[in-house]
Design a protein around this motif. Structure first.
Motif, PDB file in Angstrom:
ATOM      1  N   GLY A 158       0.803  -1.215   0.000  1.00 22.38           N
ATOM      2  CA  GLY A 158       0.000   0.000   0.000  1.00 22.38           C
ATOM      3  C   GLY A 158       0.837   1.267   0.000  1.00 22.38           C
ATOM      4  O   GLY A 158       0.360   2.330   0.407  1.00 22.38           O
ATOM      5  N   GLU A 159       2.083   1.185  -0.466  1.00 25.04           N
ATOM      6  CA  GLU A 159       2.966   2.345  -0.479  1.00 25.04           C
ATOM      7  C   GLU A 159       2.738   3.193  -1.728  1.00 25.04           C
ATOM      8  O   GLU A 159       2.325   2.680  -2.769  1.00 25.04           O
ATOM      9  CB  GLU A 159       4.434   1.892  -0.449  1.00 25.04           C
ATOM     10  CG  GLU A 159       4.828   1.114   0.791  1.00 25.04           C
ATOM     11  CD  GLU A 159       6.231   0.545   0.696  1.00 25.04           C
ATOM     12  OE1 GLU A 159       6.739   0.082   1.725  1.00 25.04           O
ATOM     13  OE2 GLU A 159       6.818   0.572  -0.410  1.00 25.04           O
ATOM     14  N   GLU A 160       3.037   4.467  -1.606  1.00 25.18           N
ATOM     15  CA  GLU A 160       3.052   5.320  -2.787  1.00 25.18           C
ATOM     16  C   GLU A 160       4.285   4.978  -3.624  1.00 25.18           C
ATOM     17  O   GLU A 160       5.341   4.641  -3.087  1.00 25.18           O
ATOM     18  CB  GLU A 160       3.085   6.793  -2.380  1.00 25.18           C
ATOM     19  CG  GLU A 160       1.796   7.291  -1.732  1.00 25.18           C
ATOM     20  CD  GLU A 160       0.629   7.289  -2.699  1.00 25.18           C
ATOM     21  OE1 GLU A 160       0.842   7.583  -3.905  1.00 25.18           O
ATOM     22  OE2 GLU A 160      -0.498   6.965  -2.270  1.00 25.18           O
ATOM     23  N   ILE A 161       4.140   5.094  -4.926  1.00 24.06           N
ATOM     24  CA  ILE A 161       5.256   4.863  -5.844  1.00 24.06           C
ATOM     25  C   ILE A 161       5.669   6.219  -6.397  1.00 24.06           C
ATOM     26  O   ILE A 161       4.889   6.876  -7.091  1.00 24.06           O
ATOM     27  CB  ILE A 161       4.864   3.910  -6.987  1.00 24.06           C
ATOM     28  CG1 ILE A 161       4.301   2.593  -6.424  1.00 24.06           C
ATOM     29  CG2 ILE A 161       6.060   3.658  -7.898  1.00 24.06           C
ATOM     30  CD1 ILE A 161       5.264   1.815  -5.570  1.00 24.06           C
ATOM     31  N   HIS A 162       6.877   6.644  -6.079  1.00 27.24           N
ATOM     32  CA  HIS A 162       7.332   7.978  -6.459  1.00 27.24           C
ATOM     33  C   HIS A 162       8.366   7.894  -7.577  1.00 27.24           C
ATOM     34  O   HIS A 162       9.263   7.047  -7.547  1.00 27.24           O
ATOM     35  CB  HIS A 162       7.953   8.693  -5.259  1.00 27.24           C
ATOM     36  CG  HIS A 162       7.004   8.889  -4.122  1.00 27.24           C
ATOM     37  ND1 HIS A 162       5.881   9.692  -4.222  1.00 27.24           N
ATOM     38  CD2 HIS A 162       6.999   8.384  -2.855  1.00 27.24           C
ATOM     39  CE1 HIS A 162       5.232   9.690  -3.067  1.00 27.24           C
ATOM     40  NE2 HIS A 162       5.877   8.893  -2.235  1.00 27.24           N
ATOM     41  N   MET A 163       8.253   8.821  -8.531  1.00 26.47           N
ATOM     42  CA  MET A 163       9.196   8.884  -9.634  1.00 26.47           C
ATOM     43  C   MET A 163      10.091  10.117  -9.559  1.00 26.47           C
ATOM     44  O   MET A 163      10.955  10.294 -10.409  1.00 26.47           O
ATOM     45  CB  MET A 163       8.445   8.866 -10.972  1.00 26.47           C
ATOM     46  CG  MET A 163       7.650   7.588 -11.205  1.00 26.47           C
ATOM     47  SD  MET A 163       6.847   7.538 -12.840  1.00 26.47           S
ATOM     48  CE  MET A 163       5.539   8.771 -12.605  1.00 26.47           C
ATOM     49  N   ASP A 164       9.891  10.967  -8.550  1.00 23.87           N
ATOM     50  CA  ASP A 164      10.715  12.152  -8.376  1.00 23.87           C
ATOM     51  C   ASP A 164      11.877  11.840  -7.437  1.00 23.87           C
ATOM     52  O   ASP A 164      12.252  10.679  -7.276  1.00 23.87           O
ATOM     53  CB  ASP A 164       9.870  13.324  -7.870  1.00 23.87           C
ATOM     54  CG  ASP A 164       9.108  12.977  -6.590  1.00 23.87           C
ATOM     55  OD1 ASP A 164       9.513  12.033  -5.877  1.00 23.87           O
ATOM     56  OD2 ASP A 164       8.104  13.651  -6.291  1.00 23.87           O
ATOM     57  N   GLU A 165      12.427  12.844  -6.782  1.00 25.20           N
ATOM     58  CA  GLU A 165      13.603  12.620  -5.933  1.00 25.20           C
ATOM     59  C   GLU A 165      13.305  11.730  -4.732  1.00 25.20           C
ATOM     60  O   GLU A 165      14.234  11.212  -4.102  1.00 25.20           O
ATOM     61  CB  GLU A 165      14.186  13.957  -5.466  1.00 25.20           C
ATOM     62  CG  GLU A 165      14.938  14.688  -6.556  1.00 25.20           C
ATOM     63  CD  GLU A 165      15.766  15.838  -6.020  1.00 25.20           C
ATOM     64  OE1 GLU A 165      15.988  15.897  -4.797  1.00 25.20           O
ATOM     65  OE2 GLU A 165      16.189  16.680  -6.832  1.00 25.20           O
ATOM     66  N   ARG A 166      12.036  11.524  -4.421  1.00 26.25           N
ATOM     67  CA  ARG A 166      11.701  10.603  -3.337  1.00 26.25           C
ATOM     68  C   ARG A 166      12.071   9.163  -3.684  1.00 26.25           C
ATOM     69  O   ARG A 166      12.214   8.322  -2.792  1.00 26.25           O
ATOM     70  CB  ARG A 166      10.220  10.722  -2.981  1.00 26.25           C
ATOM     71  CG  ARG A 166       9.864  12.011  -2.244  1.00 26.25           C
ATOM     72  CD  ARG A 166       8.373  12.196  -2.091  1.00 26.25           C
ATOM     73  NE  ARG A 166       7.729  12.470  -3.373  1.00 26.25           N
ATOM     74  CZ  ARG A 166       6.436  12.750  -3.509  1.00 26.25           C
ATOM     75  NH1 ARG A 166       5.648  12.782  -2.445  1.00 26.25           N
ATOM     76  NH2 ARG A 166       5.920  12.998  -4.710  1.00 26.25           N
ATOM     77  N   SER A 167      12.245   8.876  -4.966  1.00 25.31           N
ATOM     78  CA  SER A 167      12.731   7.548  -5.360  1.00 25.31           C
ATOM     79  C   SER A 167      14.153   7.339  -4.853  1.00 25.31           C
ATOM     80  O   SER A 167      14.549   6.214  -4.531  1.00 25.31           O
ATOM     81  CB  SER A 167      12.672   7.383  -6.876  1.00 25.31           C
ATOM     82  OG  SER A 167      13.506   8.332  -7.535  1.00 25.31           O
ATOM     83  N   VAL A 168      14.932   8.415  -4.762  1.00 30.79           N
ATOM     84  CA  VAL A 168      16.279   8.320  -4.212  1.00 30.79           C
ATOM     85  C   VAL A 168      16.215   7.970  -2.729  1.00 30.79           C
ATOM     86  O   VAL A 168      16.983   7.131  -2.234  1.00 30.79           O
ATOM     87  CB  VAL A 168      17.045   9.641  -4.430  1.00 30.79           C
ATOM     88  CG1 VAL A 168      18.419   9.583  -3.757  1.00 30.79           C
ATOM     89  CG2 VAL A 168      17.194   9.934  -5.924  1.00 30.79           C
ATOM     90  N   ASP A 169      15.300   8.604  -2.002  1.00 29.73           N
ATOM     91  CA  ASP A 169      15.143   8.299  -0.570  1.00 29.73           C
ATOM     92  C   ASP A 169      14.832   6.821  -0.360  1.00 29.73           C
ATOM     93  O   ASP A 169      15.343   6.194   0.579  1.00 29.73           O
ATOM     94  CB  ASP A 169      14.022   9.144   0.040  1.00 29.73           C
ATOM     95  CG  ASP A 169      14.350  10.628   0.056  1.00 29.73           C
ATOM     96  OD1 ASP A 169      15.546  10.962   0.003  1.00 29.73           O
ATOM     97  OD2 ASP A 169      13.410  11.446   0.119  1.00 29.73           O
TER      98      ASP A 169
END
Length: 266
Positions: free
Chosen positions: A48-59
Motif C-alpha cells: 500500500g505504499e506510494e510509488i514515487h518517480m521524483d527525488e523521493r525515489s532516491v530516498d
C-alpha cells in the motif's frame, strides 16, 4: 540536484566509487554496482505504499534501502548521474511479452550522452545488461549477462534483445516523468497489472541470480537452479534480510485477488 551528502550516501549504498570525471568507465561501474546492490522488486504495490518517480525515489533506495521497478530505480539513478555531471534523459519504452508489445510508456529507461555517443542505461528491468549499451551500433554487444543487440523498429523505436530474445522497445523522444503518471496509475489499479498479479524481489549474483516470488525462493548458480518453498513468515523475513538487504515491518499483503501470488503457511 542532489545534495553532495546524498550523492555520497547513494554511492555508499551501492558500494560504487565516485568517478573523478563523468566518463564511460565511471558509468559502467555505477550501473554494475547498482544492479548488484538494489533489488528489482514490487513490494510497495502490495504494501500500500506510494510509488514515487521524483527525488523521493532516491530516498527509497538510499535511506529506506529498498529497491523498485523501472519507474523508481531509473529515475533515482538519473538523479545520481546528473549530480555527477552526466547528461541524462528519459527514454519511454514498451515491453515484449509473449511476442506482443505492451502499451506505450510501460517501461522507463535512461539515455546518457557521453563523449559524442549515446548509451542505454537501465537498472529497472530484471534482465538488464550489466553495463551500458551503445545506442549507436546495430552490432551484437557482448556483456557478462549475455549478447545484446539494439536494432531499429518500423515505428521509429529501437528493439533491445538479449541472447536473441526481444526484451523491450525504446524511443528516443523527449519526455518527463509526469508522462508516465497514467501508466503508473494503471499498474497500481488494473486487475491485470503484472505488478499486482505477482510479488517478486530479485537480484543478480556472481554467476547467477536470487529471486523470491511470494513464498518460493529460487537461486540460480551457473546452469543449476534450486527452488524451495519457505515455511513461515520468519523464514520469509530472513530471506528478504539476508539475500536482498531488505527489512520489513510487515510482510506484503498477497491475498488481494486478481491472481496475485499468495503466501499460505501451513
Amino acid at each position: 540536484m542532489l545534495a553532495d551528502s546524498m550523492v555520497t550516501a547513494y554511492l555508499d549504498r551501492i558500494a560504487a566509487q565516485r568517478p573523478a570525471t563523468a566518463d564511460l568507465e565511471g558509468l559502467r561501474g555505477i550501473q554494475s554496482r547498482h544492479l548488484y546492490s538494489v533489488p528489482f522488486e514490487n513490494l510497495g504495490y502490495h504494501l500500500g505504499e506510494e510509488i514515487h518517480m521524483d527525488e523521493r525515489s532516491v530516498d527509497k533506495v538510499v535511506i529506506e534501502r529498498r529497491g523498485g521497478g523501472c519507474y523508481e530505480l531509473n529515475p533515482a539513478l538519473s538523479h545520481l548521474l546528473t549530480a555527477l555531471g552526466y547528461e541524462v534523459s528519459l527514454m519511454p519504452g514498451r515491453v515484449w511479452i509473449k511476442g506482443e508489445l505492451t502499451a506505450p510508456l510501460c517501461h522507463l529507461a535512461l539515455k546518457v550522452r557521453l563523449e559524442g555517443r549515446a548509451w542505454l542505461v537501465d537498472v529497472g528491468f530484471g534482465r538488464n545488461s550489466r553495463f551500458p549499451l551503445d545506442l549507436g551500433t546495430r552490432d551484437p554487444q557482448t556483456d557478462p549477462h549475455g549478447e545484446y543487440r539494439i536494432v531499429p523498429a518500423a515505428d521509429g523505436g529501437s528493439d533491445v534483445s538479449a541472447n536473441g530474445a526481444l526484451q523491450y522497445r525504446v524511443y528516443d523522444v523527449p519526455c518527463s516523468v509526469a508522462d508516465f503518471g497514467p501508466t503508473l496509475w494503471w499498474y497500481r489499479t488494473a486487475p491485470d497489472s503484472p505488478f499486482l498479479q505477482n510479488l517478486f524481489c530479485s537480484l543478480p549474483t556472481d554467476g547467477g541470480r536470487v529471486t523470491l516470488k511470494g513464498d518460493r525462493f529460487t537461486e540460480v548458480v551457473g546452469d543449476e537452479r534450486y527452488t524451495r518453498r519457505l515455511l513461515d513468515e520468519a523464514e520469509v523475513r530472513e530471506v528478504y534480510g539476508k539475500r536482498f538487504g531488505i527489512t520489513l515491518e510487515r510482510l506484503p499483503a498477497t491475498d488481494v485477488g486478481n491472481g496475485t501470488v499468495r503466501m499460505s503457511f501451513e
